[in-house]
Design a protein around this motif. Structure first.
Motif, PDB file in Angstrom:
ATOM      1  N   TRP A  89     -13.663 -10.088 -12.725  1.00 29.74           N
ATOM      2  CA  TRP A  89     -12.742  -9.113 -13.177  1.00 29.74           C
ATOM      3  C   TRP A  89     -11.465  -8.939 -12.328  1.00 29.74           C
ATOM      4  N   GLN A  92      -6.613   4.364 -14.535  1.00 33.13           N
ATOM      5  CA  GLN A  92      -7.843   4.746 -15.468  1.00 33.13           C
ATOM      6  C   GLN A  92      -7.629   6.238 -15.880  1.00 33.13           C
ATOM      7  N   TYR A 112     -10.329  -5.196 -12.403  1.00 32.93           N
ATOM      8  CA  TYR A 112      -9.316  -5.861 -12.970  1.00 32.93           C
ATOM      9  C   TYR A 112      -7.689  -5.251 -12.682  1.00 32.93           C
ATOM     10  N   ARG A 145     -18.736  -0.778 -16.043  1.00 35.85           N
ATOM     11  CA  ARG A 145     -17.702  -1.155 -16.874  1.00 35.85           C
ATOM     12  C   ARG A 145     -16.318  -0.478 -16.340  1.00 35.85           C
ATOM     13  N   VAL A 193      -8.987   6.942 -19.678  1.00 34.32           N
ATOM     14  CA  VAL A 193     -10.375   6.416 -19.629  1.00 34.32           C
ATOM     15  C   VAL A 193     -11.371   7.168 -19.079  1.00 34.32           C
ATOM     16  N   GLN A 213     -13.141  -2.402 -14.645  1.00 34.57           N
ATOM     17  CA  GLN A 213     -12.041  -2.519 -15.077  1.00 34.57           C
ATOM     18  C   GLN A 213     -11.148  -2.170 -13.683  1.00 34.57           C
ATOM     19  N   GLY A 220      -7.974  -6.194 -19.963  1.00 37.08           N
ATOM     20  CA  GLY A 220      -8.835  -5.480 -19.184  1.00 37.08           C
ATOM     21  C   GLY A 220      -9.877  -4.530 -19.631  1.00 37.08           C
ATOM     22  N   ASP A 221     -10.279  -4.863 -21.270  1.00 36.55           N
ATOM     23  CA  ASP A 221     -11.249  -3.962 -21.690  1.00 36.55           C
ATOM     24  C   ASP A 221     -12.363  -4.338 -21.291  1.00 36.55           C
ATOM     25  N   THR A 222     -13.009  -3.857 -20.399  1.00 35.83           N
ATOM     26  CA  THR A 222     -14.676  -4.248 -19.886  1.00 35.83           C
ATOM     27  C   THR A 222     -15.569  -3.433 -20.927  1.00 35.83           C
TER      28      THR A 222
END
Length: 281
Positions: A260, A167, A201, A194, A172, A198, A273-275
């Protein structure tokens, strides 16, 4: 998980026995949630834990590696090597270059770019120095307190923290960090959930490719799902308090974390995987 006799990562920094400036920070399971929020965002978890009254002094006892610790250190090093190979390949498929993180083994307490942290914080990733930190005694807690035994449960923990590194590389965390001062605590908690889901995920994506490499054994997937469920906010709060406070969740419920992770395991890619834009977590 098939790991004995396989390549170990060279990106392991062993600080066991070195301490963290003689300062231990606590907080237990309640403090863990708060500290990880700060650490993931590049802040100083020490300040938060000091406010919680969790700071203390180390025992000064020398660290002595046991045979079990040695095996665990070898295991996490092999798991880290697998994440390096898998994420390098996944990033290459997307036209990107994967930068390998460093895994720091510590005992008692440790200094990071995110501040001083103690073993009670649990494993964490610090984006400030792109390092994962873990006191191997956490695996006793995972097995005994969280009732999540098994080597693949241990692997899931490493893969989740590497997920935070992914991430960080994808930008992110850089997008999330400025929102800390723009949102209410409750709204920011939802955003943090979130972020964590992710990372779950992404740990599932790693597990997908580990299975393709023939590394998984019977029961491994169930061990990871059990671990993901055991560290859900609702499960932790119910165990610690006897009730749950959903608006304080920062990592997601047990069902969400399992969901996830398994979604990443099935997909095996970055795309699904776009939570942050998912309507149903």
């Amino acid at each position: 998980m098939k790991w004995q006799g396989r390549r170990a990562s060279r990106n392991v920094e062993d600080r066991r026995g070195m301490g963290g400036g003689g300062k231990l920070v606590g907080g237990g399971l309640g403090g863990l949630v708060i500290v990880l929020i700060v650490a993931f965002m590049g802040g100083d978890p020490t300040a938060v834990l000091n406010e919680l009254g969790g700071a203390g002094t180390g025992s000064g006892q020398p660290y002595v590696e046991t045979a079990e610790d040695q095996e665990r250190a070898e295991f996490v090093s092999v798991v880290l090597a697998d994440t390096e190979q898998i994420w390098s390949e996944v990033f290459a498929e997307e036209g990107m270059e994967y930068v390998e993180p460093t895994l720091v083994l510590f005992s008692g307490s440790v200094e990071s770019a995110c501040g001083t942290a103690g073993a009670s914080v649990g494993p964490f990733y610090c984006p400030g120095d792109q390092k994962l930190y873990i006191d191997l005694s956490f695996y006793d807690e995972l097995q005994q307190q969280f009732q999540a035994p098994g080597d693949f449960a241990m692997a899931y923990v490493i893969a989740h923290e590497v997920g935070h590194h992914v991430q960080n590389l994808l930008g992110v965390m850089e997008q999330v960090q400025p929102l800390r001062n723009q949102l209410s605590e409750e709204e920011y908690n939802k955003l943090q959930v979130r972020l964590e889901l992710q990372a779950d995920y992404l740990s599932g994506v790693w597990a997908h490719h580990a299975e393709d490499m023939g590394l998984l054994e019977a029961g491994d997937l169930e061990e990871a799902l059990t671990a993901a469920s055991a560290v859900g906010d609702d499960t932790i709060q119910q165990r610690a308090r006897g009730y749950v406070v959903p608006e304080s969740f920062t990592h997601g419920t047990s069902e969400q974390r399992k969901k996830w992770f398994y979604r990443g395991f099935e997909a095996g890619n970055l795309k699904e995987g776009d939570t942050f834009n998912a309507k149903d977590l």
